[in-house]
Design a protein around this motif. Structure first.
Motif, PDB file in Angstrom:
ATOM      1  N   ALA A  46       0.932  -1.246   0.028  1.00  0.00           N
ATOM      2  CA  ALA A  46       0.006   0.095   0.081  1.00  0.00           C
ATOM      3  C   ALA A  46       0.882   1.347  -0.074  1.00  0.00           C
ATOM      4  CB  ALA A  46      -0.986   0.053   1.236  1.00  0.00           C
ATOM      5  N   TRP A  47       2.060   1.238   0.809  1.00  0.00           N
ATOM      6  CA  TRP A  47       2.789   2.405   0.747  1.00  0.00           C
ATOM      7  C   TRP A  47       4.127   2.334  -0.387  1.00  0.00           C
ATOM      8  CZ3 TRP A  47       0.592   1.081   5.591  1.00  0.00           C
ATOM      9  CH2 TRP A  47      -0.041   2.236   6.196  1.00  0.00           C
ATOM     10  N   GLN A  48       4.069   0.986  -1.035  1.00  0.00           N
ATOM     11  CA  GLN A  48       5.080   1.100  -1.864  1.00  0.00           C
ATOM     12  C   GLN A  48       6.380   1.054  -1.546  1.00  0.00           C
ATOM     13  OE1 GLN A  48       4.839   0.533  -5.669  1.00  0.00           O
ATOM     14  NE2 GLN A  48       3.013  -0.242  -4.635  1.00  0.00           N
ATOM     15  N   GLN A  49       6.584   0.330  -0.290  1.00  0.00           N
ATOM     16  CA  GLN A  49       7.805   0.178   0.313  1.00  0.00           C
ATOM     17  C   GLN A  49       8.277  -1.107   0.525  1.00  0.00           C
ATOM     18  OE1 GLN A  49       9.804   2.914   1.678  1.00  0.00           O
ATOM     19  NE2 GLN A  49       8.362   4.305   0.554  1.00  0.00           N
ATOM     20  N   ALA A  50       9.452  -1.478   0.578  1.00  0.00           N
ATOM     21  CA  ALA A  50       9.932  -3.047   0.681  1.00  0.00           C
ATOM     22  C   ALA A  50       9.952  -3.253   1.923  1.00  0.00           C
ATOM     23  CB  ALA A  50      11.251  -3.060  -0.048  1.00  0.00           C
ATOM     24  N   ASP A  51       9.781  -2.710   3.088  1.00  0.00           N
ATOM     25  CA  ASP A  51       9.860  -2.916   4.497  1.00  0.00           C
ATOM     26  C   ASP A  51       9.081  -3.963   4.757  1.00  0.00           C
ATOM     27  OD1 ASP A  51      10.562  -0.084   3.925  1.00  0.00           O
ATOM     28  OD2 ASP A  51      11.486  -0.344   6.001  1.00  0.00           O
ATOM     29  N   GLY A  52       7.859  -4.235   4.328  1.00  0.00           N
ATOM     30  CA  GLY A  52       6.774  -4.952   4.519  1.00  0.00           C
ATOM     31  C   GLY A  52       7.428  -6.496   4.233  1.00  0.00           C
ATOM     32  N   GLN A  53       8.165  -6.542   2.953  1.00  0.00           N
ATOM     33  CA  GLN A  53       8.568  -7.857   2.787  1.00  0.00           C
ATOM     34  C   GLN A  53       9.737  -8.572   3.559  1.00  0.00           C
ATOM     35  OE1 GLN A  53       8.984  -8.779  -1.493  1.00  0.00           O
ATOM     36  NE2 GLN A  53       7.560  -7.188  -1.896  1.00  0.00           N
ATOM     37  N   VAL A  54      10.509  -7.117   3.996  1.00  0.00           N
ATOM     38  CA  VAL A  54      11.643  -7.670   4.997  1.00  0.00           C
ATOM     39  C   VAL A  54      11.194  -8.230   6.188  1.00  0.00           C
ATOM     40  CG1 VAL A  54      13.447  -6.702   6.369  1.00  0.00           C
ATOM     41  CG2 VAL A  54      13.072  -5.680   3.865  1.00  0.00           C
ATOM     42  N   MET A  55       9.990  -7.528   6.637  1.00  0.00           N
ATOM     43  CA  MET A  55       9.430  -8.026   8.170  1.00  0.00           C
ATOM     44  C   MET A  55       8.889  -9.673   7.781  1.00  0.00           C
ATOM     45  SD  MET A  55       9.680  -6.391  10.746  1.00  0.00           S
ATOM     46  CE  MET A  55      10.642  -5.012  10.821  1.00  0.00           C
ATOM     47  N   PHE A  56       8.252  -9.795   6.427  1.00  0.00           N
ATOM     48  CA  PHE A  56       7.734 -10.970   6.279  1.00  0.00           C
ATOM     49  C   PHE A  56       8.890 -12.038   6.356  1.00  0.00           C
ATOM     50  CE2 PHE A  56       6.876 -14.373   2.732  1.00  0.00           C
ATOM     51  CZ  PHE A  56       5.949 -14.791   3.586  1.00  0.00           C
ATOM     52  N   ILE A  57      10.170 -11.927   5.739  1.00  0.00           N
ATOM     53  CA  ILE A  57      11.337 -12.705   5.691  1.00  0.00           C
ATOM     54  C   ILE A  57      11.630 -13.088   7.304  1.00  0.00           C
ATOM     55  CG2 ILE A  57      13.580 -12.928   5.299  1.00  0.00           C
ATOM     56  CD1 ILE A  57      12.995 -11.300   2.748  1.00  0.00           C
ATOM     57  N   LEU A  58      11.502 -12.098   8.023  1.00  0.00           N
ATOM     58  CA  LEU A  58      12.007 -12.197   9.568  1.00  0.00           C
ATOM     59  C   LEU A  58      10.975 -13.118  10.306  1.00  0.00           C
ATOM     60  CD1 LEU A  58      13.268  -8.864  10.618  1.00  0.00           C
ATOM     61  CD2 LEU A  58      14.373 -10.752   9.824  1.00  0.00           C
ATOM     62  N   ILE A  59       9.645 -12.801   9.624  1.00  0.00           N
ATOM     63  CA  ILE A  59       8.535 -13.787  10.327  1.00  0.00           C
ATOM     64  C   ILE A  59       8.686 -15.311   9.794  1.00  0.00           C
ATOM     65  CG2 ILE A  59       6.092 -14.361  10.076  1.00  0.00           C
ATOM     66  CD1 ILE A  59       5.424 -11.404  10.160  1.00  0.00           C
ATOM     67  N   LEU A  60       9.221 -15.522   8.505  1.00  0.00           N
ATOM     68  CA  LEU A  60       9.449 -16.593   8.014  1.00  0.00           C
ATOM     69  C   LEU A  60      10.571 -17.342   8.849  1.00  0.00           C
ATOM     70  CD1 LEU A  60       8.047 -17.520   5.420  1.00  0.00           C
ATOM     71  CD2 LEU A  60      10.065 -17.173   4.334  1.00  0.00           C
ATOM     72  N   THR A  61      11.637 -16.631   9.210  1.00  0.00           N
ATOM     73  CA  THR A  61      12.648 -17.442   9.855  1.00  0.00           C
ATOM     74  C   THR A  61      12.061 -17.736  11.568  1.00  0.00           C
ATOM     75  OG1 THR A  61      13.499 -15.254  10.660  1.00  0.00           O
ATOM     76  CG2 THR A  61      14.624 -16.354   8.777  1.00  0.00           C
ATOM     77  N   LEU A  62      11.405 -16.846  11.851  1.00  0.00           N
ATOM     78  CA  LEU A  62      10.734 -17.059  13.122  1.00  0.00           C
ATOM     79  C   LEU A  62       9.863 -18.100  12.978  1.00  0.00           C
ATOM     80  CD1 LEU A  62      10.011 -16.172  16.136  1.00  0.00           C
ATOM     81  CD2 LEU A  62       7.942 -15.184  15.155  1.00  0.00           C
ATOM     82  N   ALA A  63       8.993 -18.585  12.064  1.00  0.00           N
ATOM     83  CA  ALA A  63       8.031 -19.464  11.939  1.00  0.00           C
ATOM     84  C   ALA A  63       8.945 -20.937  11.848  1.00  0.00           C
ATOM     85  CB  ALA A  63       7.113 -19.577  10.840  1.00  0.00           C
ATOM     86  N   ALA A  64      10.111 -20.815  11.287  1.00  0.00           N
ATOM     87  CA  ALA A  64      10.869 -21.958  10.923  1.00  0.00           C
ATOM     88  C   ALA A  64      11.540 -22.302  12.318  1.00  0.00           C
ATOM     89  CB  ALA A  64      11.892 -21.742   9.895  1.00  0.00           C
ATOM     90  N   ALA A  65      11.899 -21.863  12.958  1.00  0.00           N
ATOM     91  CA  ALA A  65      12.657 -21.904  14.381  1.00  0.00           C
ATOM     92  C   ALA A  65      11.606 -22.420  15.344  1.00  0.00           C
ATOM     93  CB  ALA A  65      13.441 -20.690  15.017  1.00  0.00           C
ATOM     94  N   GLU A  66      10.331 -21.589  15.302  1.00  0.00           N
ATOM     95  CA  GLU A  66       9.083 -22.172  15.987  1.00  0.00           C
ATOM     96  C   GLU A  66       8.726 -23.454  15.780  1.00  0.00           C
ATOM     97  OE1 GLU A  66       5.884 -21.341  14.834  1.00  0.00           O
ATOM     98  OE2 GLU A  66       4.894 -22.578  16.246  1.00  0.00           O
ATOM     99  N   VAL A  67       8.646 -23.804  14.410  1.00  0.00           N
ATOM    100  CA  VAL A  67       8.007 -25.098  14.342  1.00  0.00           C
ATOM    101  C   VAL A  67       9.019 -26.432  14.456  1.00  0.00           C
ATOM    102  CG1 VAL A  67       7.757 -26.610  12.076  1.00  0.00           C
ATOM    103  CG2 VAL A  67       6.398 -24.577  12.421  1.00  0.00           C
TER     104      VAL A  67
END
Lengths: 102, 192
Positions: free
Chosen positions: A54-75
């Protein structure tokens, strides 16, 4: 300009989050609780990506990648604990964990 | 209601149907009886969310969602279920309607149908010029993400690597068979 309104993306994210939360609080099988946690983390990812686009910034995808690593460690940790639980109690019922003592 | 539905452009139509598929698949995940089937629906849900990401203008995140979530994390689940041995007899407890053949058909039909709908949507979105014209105007590509990730967010990347290391060590420690490494002194005493 984005074609999909941000409010609709956030509605989708909250619906998915609530579905996951209902799964976490209603299921007794610990494996299903972990799967519902995955659905919840995924919903948070939807919210981040939607805000980023919505804001045309890449920060959202950076946060998504961090969530991805969190999910991998959690699982990884969650499934290892589940393996221990299956070994000790011969079942995956979450109520068994009330018998734990330190 | 129907008139507003027709006014939607193809991009929005595809997005809303993918969102609906994600919601339906997630509902099937939390209401499922059999673990393996719930896992199949979870895969479909993640793929539907990946299609949503693609239509939101984040193709890199969509690819990561398919590769890491649906490809790696779900495989972990499958391995764990194989270790629990839950896959053996659970289908026997499922309600058997008309003999085993029909029952087996019912078991894989739901995820198959949802995944097929997703495939049709994705092919349509890639093929349709209108959708592509709208998408290319607001796409955030992997280059921008990488510049941010190794620029201002470098510390977060380092912390994420600590987290993964902790997950690795914790997973190894917890999933070890009972007694391995715990009573090494006793073992040494017996042998020596």
């Amino acid at each position: 300009m984005i074609a999909i309104p941000l409010s609709h993306i956030l509605i989708l994210a909250s619906i998915l989050f609530v579905i996951g939360f209902i799964g976490v609080i209603t299921r007794k099988n610990t494996l299903f609780i972990l799967m519902s946690l995955e659905v919840m983390l995924n919903a948070v990812g939807v919210a981040f990506i939607g805000a980023g686009s919505a804001w045309q910034q890449a920060d959202g995808q950076v946060m998504f990648i961090l969530i991805l690593t969190l999910a991998a460690a959690e699982v990884a940790l969650g499934l290892a604990l589940l393996i221990q639980m299956q070994r000790r109690f011969k079942s995956l019922d979450i109520d068994n964990l009330s018998k734990l003592k330190g | 209601m129907i008139s507003t539905f027709i006014q939607l452009n193809p991009l929005q139509l595809t997005f809303y149907s993918a969102a609906l598929l994600a919601i339906v698949a997630s509902l099937k995940v939390i209401t499922g009886k059999n673990t393996v089937h719930a896992l199949l629906y979870l895969v479909v849900s993640l793929l539907a969310v990946a299609v949503c990401f693609y239509l939101m203008g984040a193709p890199f995140a969509a690819g990561l969602e398919v590769i890491v979530y649906a490809g790696a994390i779900l495989i972990l689940f499958v391995f764990a279920i194989m270790m629990f041995g839950l896959g053996q007899d659970e289908t026997l407890h499922a309600p058997n309607i008309d003999g085993s053949k029909v029952n087996k058909f019912n078991l894989w039909f739901g995820p198959f149908l949802l995944a097929l709908l997703l495939l049709i949507e994705l092919v349509y979105a890639i093929n349709s010029g209108e959708v592509q014209a709208k998408l290319t105007s607001n796409t955030i590509d992997a280059k921008q993400v990488g510049m941010l990730l190794y620029g201002p967010y470098l510390l977060a990347v380092e912390i994420a690597s600590f987290l993964l290391l902790a997950g690795l060590i914790g997973g190894y420690h917890f999933a070890k068979p009972e007694g391995v490494g715990l009573d090494r002194k006793k073992d040494l005493g017996e042998h020596g």
